[in-house]
Design an enzyme around this catalytic site. Structure first.
Site, PDB file in Angstrom:
ATOM      1  N   PRO A 133       0.817  -1.222   0.000  1.00 48.05           N
ATOM      2  CG  PRO A 133      -0.571  -1.444   1.854  1.00 48.05           C
ATOM      3  CD  PRO A 133       0.638  -2.030   1.199  1.00 48.05           C
TER       4      PRO A 133
ATOM      5  CD  GLU B  97       0.962  -4.644  10.884  1.00 48.68           C
ATOM      6  OE1 GLU B  97       1.224  -3.477  10.563  1.00 48.68           O
ATOM      7  OE2 GLU B  97      -0.206  -5.067  10.979  1.00 48.68           O
TER       8      GLU B  97
ATOM      9  NE  ARG C  56      -7.350  -7.324 -19.964  1.00 51.84           N
ATOM     10  CZ  ARG C  56      -7.887  -6.429 -20.790  1.00 51.84           C
ATOM     11  NH1 ARG C  56      -7.327  -5.239 -20.885  1.00 51.84           N
ATOM     12  NH2 ARG C  56      -8.965  -6.701 -21.478  1.00 51.84           N
TER      13      ARG C  56
ATOM     14  CG  ASP D  16      -8.424  -2.615 -22.727  1.00 52.39           C
ATOM     15  OD1 ASP D  16      -9.523  -3.091 -22.855  1.00 52.39           O
ATOM     16  OD2 ASP D  16      -7.362  -3.217 -22.764  1.00 52.39           O
TER      17      ASP D  16
HETATM   18  N1  ADE Z   1      -0.950  -5.333   0.110  1.00 55.56           N
HETATM   19  C1  ADE Z   1      -1.920  -4.984   0.981  1.00 55.56           C
HETATM   20  N2  ADE Z   1      -2.690  -4.003   0.495  1.00 55.56           N
HETATM   21  C2  ADE Z   1      -2.190  -3.704  -0.761  1.00 55.56           C
HETATM   22  C3  ADE Z   1      -2.510  -2.756  -1.786  1.00 55.56           C
HETATM   23  N3  ADE Z   1      -3.518  -1.888  -1.633  1.00 55.56           N
HETATM   24  N4  ADE Z   1      -1.785  -2.741  -2.917  1.00 55.56           N
HETATM   25  C4  ADE Z   1      -0.732  -3.591  -3.065  1.00 55.56           C
HETATM   26  N5  ADE Z   1      -0.348  -4.496  -2.143  1.00 55.56           N
HETATM   27  C5  ADE Z   1      -1.067  -4.554  -0.987  1.00 55.56           C
END
Ligand code: ADE
Length: 231
Positions: A86, A113, A151, A166
């Site tokens: 994230p 984590e 793809r 796309d």
């Molecule tokens: N791992 C946990 N959440 C994630 C996300 N939003 N994007 C990529 N990997 C992740």
């Protein structure tokens, strides 16, 4: 293109890649997808891949040793390492186009984590987020990214559906995580995390989260500053 997936899950977890368009792409030989279980790269009886975070806190952190062993086993000169997180750059079509240029992609799928941050000192790792939300595992995000890349390989999607048609805490990205050992290949965990001083640890983590957000996601940083009425 060759793709290797490093995770603690079996191939079954990545079921969407063994069906439909991506399955056909593999059958036609334009892409090969391999699965490696990180537990196969441990050397203890319990096949341990994670440990408690230095400095305390909830959850577990992926250890460096199994990752290091796995990566050095499969990495080639042309390989690129992708770690879904994230905290990474946000996935968009131009990122996918970029990934198409690589011959060998290794996906490092974190869990819990996250991964001991010193992985970034050992290998060049590109972190990619699939959006501003937290999944239980990077394996799911890898599946999304792989699907989007495969793809785009010429010939994979038929003419009918042309591809041309796309942690956040308080609005901040996560701080780095570390686990045992305190030193690995000369890389030391930041001393403050070993101090046991929870006030200092919390302060350090907040500073690192702010630094990281400011540097990596100015859009989030601006929103954060506005929400604090700093602007
Ligand atoms: N791992 C946990 N959440 C994630 C996300 N939003 N994007 C990529 N990997 C992740």
């Amino acid at each position: 293109m060759r793709i290797d997936i490093l995770s603690i899950f079996s191939e079954n977890y990545f079921a969407p890649l063994n069906d439909s368009i991506v399955k056909r792409a593999q059958e036609s030989g334009v892409v090969q997808i391999g699965y490696r279980n990180l537990r196969d790269y441990t050397d203890d009886l319990h096949r341990t891949v994670d440990d408690r975070p230095y400095g305390g806190g909830p959850g577990m952190v992926f250890k460096l040793e199994p990752l290091y062993n796995a990566i050095t086993d499969i990495k080639r000169e042309e390989s690129v390492l992708i770690c879904p997180s994230p905290c990474g750059e946000v996935l968009c079509q131009s990122v996918i186009k970029d990934l198409l240029c690589y011959k060998h992609i290794i996906f490092i799928c974190g869990h819990y984590e996250g991964i001991d941050d010193r992985i970034n000192n050992l290998f060049p790792v590109r972190e990619i987020s699939i959006g501003d939300y937290v999944l239980t595992s990077g394996a799911l995000a890898s599946t999304v990214i792989i699907d989007a890349v495969v793809r785009q390989i010429p010939g994979v999607v038929g003419c009918g559906d042309s591809v041309l048609e796309d942690s956040f805490y308080d609005g901040l990205l996560d701080h780095p995580h570390y686990t045992r050992p305190a030193e690995f290949m000369g890389l030391r965990v930041p001393e403050v995390l070993l101090s046991g001083n929870h006030h200092e640890i919390a302060k350090w983590r907040k500073e690192k989260a702010e630094e990281s957000t400011k540097r990596r996601r100015p859009d989030l940083w601006e929103r954060y500053m506005k929400s604090k009425h700093i602007y």
